[in-house]
Structures are given as C-alpha cells and as structure tokens.
Design an enzyme around this catalytic site. Structure first.
Site, PDB file in Angstrom:
ATOM      1  N   SER A 194     -33.378  10.223  -6.874  1.00  0.00           N
ATOM      2  CA  SER A 194     -34.416  10.709  -7.774  1.00  0.00           C
ATOM      3  C   SER A 194     -33.917  10.742  -9.206  1.00  0.00           C
ATOM      4  O   SER A 194     -32.714  10.856  -9.467  1.00  0.00           O
ATOM      5  CB  SER A 194     -34.831  12.118  -7.320  1.00  0.00           C
ATOM      6  OG  SER A 194     -35.905  12.590  -8.091  1.00  0.00           O
ATOM      7  N   ASP A 195     -34.852  10.650 -10.145  1.00  0.00           N
ATOM      8  CA  ASP A 195     -34.500  10.786 -11.554  1.00  0.00           C
ATOM      9  C   ASP A 195     -35.679  11.391 -12.316  1.00  0.00           C
ATOM     10  O   ASP A 195     -36.839  11.078 -12.033  1.00  0.00           O
ATOM     11  CB  ASP A 195     -34.138   9.436 -12.174  1.00  0.00           C
ATOM     12  CG  ASP A 195     -33.468   9.623 -13.525  1.00  0.00           C
ATOM     13  OD1 ASP A 195     -32.268   9.946 -13.546  1.00  0.00           O
ATOM     14  OD2 ASP A 195     -34.152   9.485 -14.564  1.00  0.00           O
ATOM     15  N   THR A 196     -35.360  12.255 -13.267  1.00  0.00           N
ATOM     16  CA  THR A 196     -36.374  12.909 -14.087  1.00  0.00           C
ATOM     17  C   THR A 196     -36.130  12.604 -15.556  1.00  0.00           C
ATOM     18  O   THR A 196     -34.999  12.696 -16.031  1.00  0.00           O
ATOM     19  CB  THR A 196     -36.354  14.437 -13.881  1.00  0.00           C
ATOM     20  OG1 THR A 196     -36.615  14.738 -12.512  1.00  0.00           O
ATOM     21  CG2 THR A 196     -37.400  15.132 -14.740  1.00  0.00           C
TER      22      THR A 196
END
Length: 197
Positions: free
Chosen positions: A76-78
C-alpha cells in the site's frame, strides 16, 4: 468471519506502518508482516492516483518470485495531492511547517492505493478522500510538529492526532483512508478473492 473464509490463505502485509497493522488486527485477520526495502521513487510523468498505484505495485515487486496461489500479498501507499502535486513525508521541521501551511484553509486529497498480489493474480485499487483544514495559526502548526513529530506521514500530519481534531473542518470519503488504509476496500477485495476461487 472473514478470517474463517481466508483460512486456506496466507495473508502477507508488507508494511511497517503501525496504523496499517492495527487495521488488519481490527479486521480479525491472521497475517504475517514481511518487509523488503524499496526505493520509493516514481516517474515524474505520473499524476494523482497513478503515483500511489505505481508505488503500491513497486513495493510488491521484490516478493514476486516467492509467492504461491495461497499467498495474498498486500502492499500500500498513501500520498497527499494538493495544488497539482504529490506531498510526501517531510524531511525536517521546516518542510513539515511549509507543507502544513500550504494545507491551511484549503481542501486537499488523500489517496491510498492497495495492491493485492499472489502467483497468478494482481489487482490494484485506490481510494480518494477530500480533507479541508481551517486556517491554521503558525503557533498551532509548530505546536503540532514539536509535540507529535509527524515526519513518517504523507502531508506531514495524522488526521487521528491533535491537528486533525482541532483543524479538520470537513471530510468527504473514508476517514480510515486518510489514516492510511481504505479498510472497506481491503475487506471487500479479500472477500472477492476468496469468492472467485
């Protein structure tokens, strides 16, 4: 409930984020944490959710040759998207101040992408939440930076912390997405993966 459906799968969370790990525990999932270093760089041509999608997929690459059909790797990446650019994690106090000052009295977007990978399957989804801050006073920004040390967070803030409590006036979309994981999407996708088998 979901954990029972996933009993024949090995869930691997490739994230050192305590917030993401807490979300997985909250879903009642049995999972292991496996970390591999990745240089989080992306081509300059990418825009908006293309950036977080690319980085979520990039984090899955080091695992590709070791996954089987019963593994489900989740990466995941934000990012924070504001004024047509991605705001990452600040390098120091001054950069954190500049970032928060730019978000003051403005609406920005928080985009989290999640990539699900196994030996034969790869799917990437993203969630976008709009967050509006009140006008933040300089002393409020400095108090937050000095007290909460927000250098590990995209956009230099955690919505679940003091700055979110006193500063956020409006939110459109998933709150948990802003904290770091669109839990509703993860839940739905894991159910879909099991149901498709």
């Amino acid at each position: 409930m979901l954990n029972e459906k996933l009993k024949d799968f090995n869930i691997i969370l490739a994230s050192g984020s305590p917030r993401r790990q807490a979300f997985f525990k909250g879903l009642g999932l049995d999972f292991e944490i496996r970390l591999k270093p990745v240089k989080e760089e992306y081509p300059e041509r990418l825009r908006h959710f293309e950036i977080s999608n690319y980085l979520a997929q990039l984090k899955a690459l080091p695992f590709e040759n070791e996954l089987n059909d019963h593994d489900i790797l989740i990466t995941s990446d934000t990012i924070v998207w504001h004024n047509e650019k991605a705001l990452g994690k600040p390098r120091d106090e001054q950069e954190a101040f500049s970032v928060l000052k730019s978000l003051s009295n403005q609406t920005h977007e928080v985009i989290t992408s999640v990539c699900f990978t196994n030996a034969t399957y790869k799917k990437t989804l993203h969630s976008i939440t709009k967050v509006t801050f009140k006008e933040l006073a300089d002393d409020e920004i400095w108090y937050y930076i000095n007290t909460f040390k927000s250098f590990d967070k995209a956009g230099a803030y955690g919505i679940q912390e003091w700055i979110g409590e006193i500063g956020v006036t409006k939110i459109e979309g998933s709150f948990f997405n802003v904290v770091g994981l669109p839990v509703h999407l993860v839940y739905k996708t894991l159910n879909d993966i099991v149901d498709s088998k």
